[in-house]
Design a protein around this motif. Sequence first.
Motif, PDB file in Angstrom:
ATOM      1  N   ASN A   1       0.823  -1.206   0.000  1.00 43.25           N
ATOM      2  CA  ASN A   1       0.000   0.000   0.000  1.00 43.25           C
ATOM      3  C   ASN A   1       0.857   1.255   0.000  1.00 43.25           C
ATOM      4  OD1 ASN A   1      -2.288  -1.527   0.056  1.00 43.25           O
ATOM      5  ND2 ASN A   1      -2.549  -1.410   2.280  1.00 43.25           N
ATOM      6  N   PHE A   2       1.937   1.205   0.782  1.00 43.95           N
ATOM      7  CA  PHE A   2       2.821   2.360   0.856  1.00 43.95           C
ATOM      8  C   PHE A   2       3.457   2.631  -0.510  1.00 43.95           C
ATOM      9  CE2 PHE A   2       6.971   4.322   1.800  1.00 43.95           C
ATOM     10  CZ  PHE A   2       6.489   5.478   2.377  1.00 43.95           C
ATOM     11  N   GLY A   3       3.914   1.563  -1.159  1.00 41.74           N
ATOM     12  CA  GLY A   3       4.516   1.703  -2.485  1.00 41.74           C
ATOM     13  C   GLY A   3       3.545   2.319  -3.477  1.00 41.74           C
ATOM     14  N   GLN A   4       2.283   1.893  -3.393  1.00 37.89           N
ATOM     15  CA  GLN A   4       1.274   2.442  -4.300  1.00 37.89           C
ATOM     16  C   GLN A   4       1.057   3.926  -4.043  1.00 37.89           C
ATOM     17  OE1 GLN A   4      -2.173  -0.177  -4.001  1.00 37.89           O
ATOM     18  NE2 GLN A   4      -1.668  -0.792  -6.070  1.00 37.89           N
ATOM     19  N   LEU A   5       1.066   4.301  -2.762  1.00 40.20           N
ATOM     20  CA  LEU A   5       0.894   5.713  -2.438  1.00 40.20           C
ATOM     21  C   LEU A   5       2.059   6.535  -2.972  1.00 40.20           C
ATOM     22  CD1 LEU A   5      -0.553   5.862   1.176  1.00 40.20           C
ATOM     23  CD2 LEU A   5      -1.662   6.409  -0.971  1.00 40.20           C
ATOM     24  N   VAL A   6       3.280   5.970  -2.862  1.00 44.93           N
ATOM     25  CA  VAL A   6       4.448   6.678  -3.376  1.00 44.93           C
ATOM     26  C   VAL A   6       4.305   6.880  -4.884  1.00 44.93           C
ATOM     27  CG1 VAL A   6       6.929   6.515  -3.778  1.00 44.93           C
ATOM     28  CG2 VAL A   6       6.004   5.952  -1.539  1.00 44.93           C
ATOM     29  N   ALA A   7       3.862   5.824  -5.587  1.00 48.85           N
ATOM     30  CA  ALA A   7       3.658   5.934  -7.031  1.00 48.85           C
ATOM     31  C   ALA A   7       2.590   6.978  -7.339  1.00 48.85           C
ATOM     32  CB  ALA A   7       3.262   4.584  -7.611  1.00 48.85           C
ATOM     33  N   ALA A   8       1.497   6.950  -6.567  1.00 51.66           N
ATOM     34  CA  ALA A   8       0.420   7.912  -6.794  1.00 51.66           C
ATOM     35  C   ALA A   8       0.910   9.330  -6.541  1.00 51.66           C
ATOM     36  CB  ALA A   8      -0.766   7.607  -5.886  1.00 51.66           C
ATOM     37  N   PHE A   9       1.792   9.459  -5.531  1.00 50.86           N
ATOM     38  CA  PHE A   9       2.345  10.770  -5.220  1.00 50.86           C
ATOM     39  C   PHE A   9       3.191  11.275  -6.388  1.00 50.86           C
ATOM     40  CE2 PHE A   9       6.045  13.137  -3.529  1.00 50.86           C
ATOM     41  CZ  PHE A   9       5.371  14.289  -3.183  1.00 50.86           C
ATOM     42  N   ILE A  10       3.995  10.378  -6.966  1.00 50.96           N
ATOM     43  CA  ILE A  10       4.850  10.780  -8.083  1.00 50.96           C
ATOM     44  C   ILE A  10       3.995  11.171  -9.290  1.00 50.96           C
ATOM     45  CG2 ILE A  10       6.556   9.933  -9.743  1.00 50.96           C
ATOM     46  CD1 ILE A  10       7.688   8.250  -7.384  1.00 50.96           C
ATOM     47  N   VAL A  11       2.893  10.433  -9.512  1.00 51.34           N
ATOM     48  CA  VAL A  11       2.028  10.737 -10.651  1.00 51.34           C
ATOM     49  C   VAL A  11       1.262  12.037 -10.429  1.00 51.34           C
ATOM     50  CG1 VAL A  11       0.028   9.953 -11.968  1.00 51.34           C
ATOM     51  CG2 VAL A  11       1.830   8.338 -11.374  1.00 51.34           C
ATOM     52  N   MET A  12       0.665  12.170  -9.224  1.00 52.10           N
ATOM     53  CA  MET A  12      -0.246  13.300  -9.017  1.00 52.10           C
ATOM     54  C   MET A  12       0.397  14.508  -8.356  1.00 52.10           C
ATOM     55  SD  MET A  12      -3.562  11.351  -7.644  1.00 52.10           S
ATOM     56  CE  MET A  12      -3.942   9.706  -8.218  1.00 52.10           C
ATOM     57  N   ARG A  13       1.591  14.333  -7.775  1.00 52.58           N
ATOM     58  CA  ARG A  13       2.274  15.444  -7.095  1.00 52.58           C
ATOM     59  C   ARG A  13       1.395  16.080  -6.024  1.00 52.58           C
ATOM     60  NH1 ARG A  13       7.472  15.443  -8.205  1.00 52.58           N
ATOM     61  NH2 ARG A  13       7.761  14.465 -10.196  1.00 52.58           N
ATOM     62  N   ASN A  14       0.744  15.254  -5.254  1.00 51.17           N
ATOM     63  CA  ASN A  14      -0.144  15.787  -4.219  1.00 51.17           C
ATOM     64  C   ASN A  14       0.136  15.067  -2.910  1.00 51.17           C
ATOM     65  OD1 ASN A  14      -2.190  16.726  -2.673  1.00 51.17           O
ATOM     66  ND2 ASN A  14      -3.825  16.184  -4.100  1.00 51.17           N
ATOM     67  N   VAL A  15       0.636  15.822  -1.931  1.00 41.64           N
ATOM     68  CA  VAL A  15       1.018  15.215  -0.650  1.00 41.64           C
ATOM     69  C   VAL A  15      -0.208  14.688   0.092  1.00 41.64           C
ATOM     70  CG1 VAL A  15       2.446  15.543   1.398  1.00 41.64           C
ATOM     71  CG2 VAL A  15       2.776  17.011  -0.576  1.00 41.64           C
TER      72      VAL A  15
END
Lengths: 170, 124
Positions: free
Chosen positions: A114-128
């Motif tokens: 789950n953490f890895g997915q959030l990191v990927a989502a963060f990189i894609v969306m640039r939203n903390v």
Amino acid sequence: MKTKTITRLGILLCLGLILSYVESLIPIMVAVPGFKIGLSNIVTMYVLYLYDNKKAFTIMVLKVVLSGFLFSGISAIIYGLAGGVFCIVVMSLLKKTNLFSIMTVSMTGAISHNFGQLVAAFIVMRNVQIFMYFPVLILTGTVTGLLIGFLSGIVIKRLENSSLFSSKDV
Amino acid sequence: MRSDDFLKWKKADLYIIAAMLCFAAIAVLLVKGRKTGDYIVVESTDGKQEYMLDEDREIIIDNTEHGYNKIIISDGYVRMEEADCPNQLCVKHKPVKLNGESIVCLPNKVYVTVVSKNKKETDN
């Protein structure tokens, strides 16, 4: 690598894909984005415990890429790979220590996935703000991870000694 | 092949599960327990302006270059009442009041952020 091993890993990969498909049929009951039961991880756990880290990693990558192309789409591949890499790395490290039961190994795997997915989502969306989901994902990851770990443990124990699928001669 | 029983619970399991649950609980508290902000910062092409959250008012940004936005503060909440942007995402956004929350109208370059007092000192 023996032909036997290659064949078995191929069968396991297919089983993982089927489980991914079965899971995609189950309607998502919780309104948490990214919530998954992770049925196909039984296969990953099986390979991790009865084969080795490298093979588990390969099976995971192939499973994510193939199931992405077959059922869910490109973005699922990106998120799945990010999660999968975190998951396998953490699980192999924890398993190596021999201090933890399979349930805990699976649970930390689910949480780090789950953490890895959030990191990927963060990189894609640039939203903390996306990391606001993490606490909820820890809780769902704990429950599903322990459950899948327990199931995997039973499956591994039963299959370890069966002549049909024994990997003793790997 | 592994001979030890991986299905048995061990002591270390308990620690790691407890640690995870504690971590989740603390994180939930941090997220849920965010304080209500004290004022809002409105950034637009007109510049940066601050408005207190505790008094009701209407803020109109009418900028020939980037369109029209009407922000309303009422009952301690901020919302985007009107905007002439094409996607209307900012108007559909739920009213906000917690520290760190924001409403953004990207096409019109209007950013509304809720801030609390103690952040002001560090903020330049």
